[in-house]
Design an enzyme around this catalytic site. Structure first.
Site, PDB file in Angstrom:
ATOM      1  N   LEU A  96     -37.965 -43.678   7.846  1.00 20.40           N
ATOM      2  CA  LEU A  96     -37.276 -44.677   7.458  1.00 20.40           C
ATOM      3  C   LEU A  96     -38.003 -45.593   6.511  1.00 20.40           C
ATOM      4  CD1 LEU A  96     -34.606 -44.964  10.220  1.00 20.40           C
ATOM      5  CD2 LEU A  96     -34.427 -43.863   8.192  1.00 20.40           C
TER       6      LEU A  96
ATOM      7  N   ARG B 116     -40.752 -44.841  -0.022  1.00 18.39           N
ATOM      8  CA  ARG B 116     -41.846 -44.197  -0.682  1.00 18.39           C
ATOM      9  C   ARG B 116     -41.479 -44.098  -2.023  1.00 18.39           C
ATOM     10  NH1 ARG B 116     -40.604 -42.248   4.098  1.00 18.39           N
ATOM     11  NH2 ARG B 116     -39.644 -40.150   3.207  1.00 18.39           N
TER      12      ARG B 116
ATOM     13  N   GLU C  75     -34.086 -72.670 -11.802  1.00 19.92           N
ATOM     14  CA  GLU C  75     -33.897 -73.768 -12.708  1.00 19.92           C
ATOM     15  C   GLU C  75     -34.994 -74.578 -12.489  1.00 19.92           C
ATOM     16  OE1 GLU C  75     -29.642 -73.138 -10.619  1.00 19.92           O
ATOM     17  OE2 GLU C  75     -31.805 -72.851 -10.225  1.00 19.92           O
TER      18      GLU C  75
END
Length: 364
Positions: free
Chosen positions: A207, A210, A55
């Protein structure tokens, strides 16, 4: 007619809010549009924690044109000071004429209070349009802010006969390369990835994300490891620049191993329980502002998550392969249901195809 106009401008606000997916956590995804005489004069979305709210950005762009205009936003404007000033005050100072809001903020510090303050100032307020759209967009925030624990999604790649791997635990690759690209895209929408130590040992995963959409995204990586069997030569240890690594273990874990991991930059969190308690893990994550977790395995962790009813959602990639083998791990292990009526049923399911794989999403 006004309803159709309001919906169209709200849809614009949602389009802006969606740009923040994966980036604004643990804050909600919020977009705002300022309209004066059917012309959009300002717009904005909350990009990152600590940056201006939607806002405020929209009002800044609108400038003096904000006076007597209409503000559209998918979530109730905040009334409290956090890392940024309250949005309601900005709306009042801009002398907005009307505010159209999709949904109330579930945060107890804000819920109904923002709308009440606007109305008390004599501003017309409309609520409820496209409410369900906001609840889908902000599902992770809603869970996190009301339950104080992360939204949990489970992810599994399985064969047509429900296997996660072969009987010798070979799982690379069940799904196609294009499906794996989709999973990297999906990873970026979450704060953290979680696996069990068996998956770490057997698959030695990085982990990381990519995918070109998430080049600057850092992911928290979570390993559940009761006896601290974390191999000190794991490939994931070379990726600390791409996100923290948290290891949850037990208090009686070998101190020498704790020290070795900490020297490498891993954060080790000991729990005082007989096993790595998932409830305690989620509680710890919630307290540390991790609002969403994608659990990627293995079979024991996924089973525990599902049996303890801790998952909110599941993504299953189903590949047209038959693996077979009684001892090959499956998605849901454990005792299993005695009767079909006792099985875990998914709601609000959605499916689509990538190459020859079918991707199914559903909620518990």
């Amino acid at each position: 007619m006004n309803n159709l106009k309001d919906i169209s401008y709200l849809q614009m606000a949602y389009g802006l809010a969606e740009k923040a997916i994966g980036w604004a956590s643990p804050n909600p995804y919020v977009g705002a549009v300022i309209v004066r005489r059917d012309v959009v004069v300002g717009e904005g979305y909350h990009e990152r924690p600590g940056k201006p709210h939607a806002e405020v950005l929209a009002l800044q762009k609108a400038g003096s044109l904000s006076q007597n205009s209409t503000a559209y936003t998918n979530l109730e404007p905040c009334v409290h000071w956090g890392k940024t000033p309250p949005c309601v005050e900005a709306l009042l100072q801009a002398r907005i004429g009307k505010v159209v809001i999709s949904d109330f903020d579930p945060n107890p510090l804000v819920s109904n209070k923002g709308v009440k303050k606007l109305k008390e100032a004599g501003i017309a307020v409309s609520t409820g349009l496209l409410r369900e759209k906001n609840r889908g967009l902000n599902e992770t925030y809603i869970k996190y802010i009301t339950k104080k624990i992360p939204f949990v999604a489970a992810k599994a790649a399985i064969s047509l006969d429900g296997k996660l791997a072969t009987h010798i635990f070979s799982s690379q690759w069940i799904s196609s390369s294009e499906t794996r690209k989709y999973i990297h895209l999906l990873r970026g929408e979450f704060d953290a990835l979680m696996i069990g130590v068996n998956t770490l040992i057997k698959d030695d995963p990085l982990l990381t994300i990519r995918h070109s959409n998430w080049r600057r995204k850092h992911l928290v990586r979570i390993i559940l490891d009761s006896h601290l069997r974390f191999p000190l030569k794991s490939r994931i240890l070379s990726t600390l620049s791409q996100g923290k690594i948290l290891v949850f273990t037990l208090k009686n874990a070998p101190q020498r191993k704790v020290d070795a991991l900490q020297i490498k930059g891993v954060q080790v969190i000991p729990l005082s329980s007989r096993r790595v308690d998932l409830d305690k893990v989620l509680s710890w994550l919630g307290k540390h502002e991790i609002s969403s977790v994608l659990v990627e395995g293995g079979g024991r962790l996924l089973t525990a998550l599902l049996e303890e009813k801790l998952a909110d959602k599941i993504f299953v990639t189903l590949s047209p392969k038959l693996i077979g083998g009684i001892t090959a791990p499956s998605l849901l292990q454990g005792k299993g249901a005695d009767f079909i009526k006792d099985s875990l049923a998914l709601k609000r399911t959605h499916s689509f195809q990538i190459d020859e794989d079918i991707i199914m999403e559903g909620y518990f």
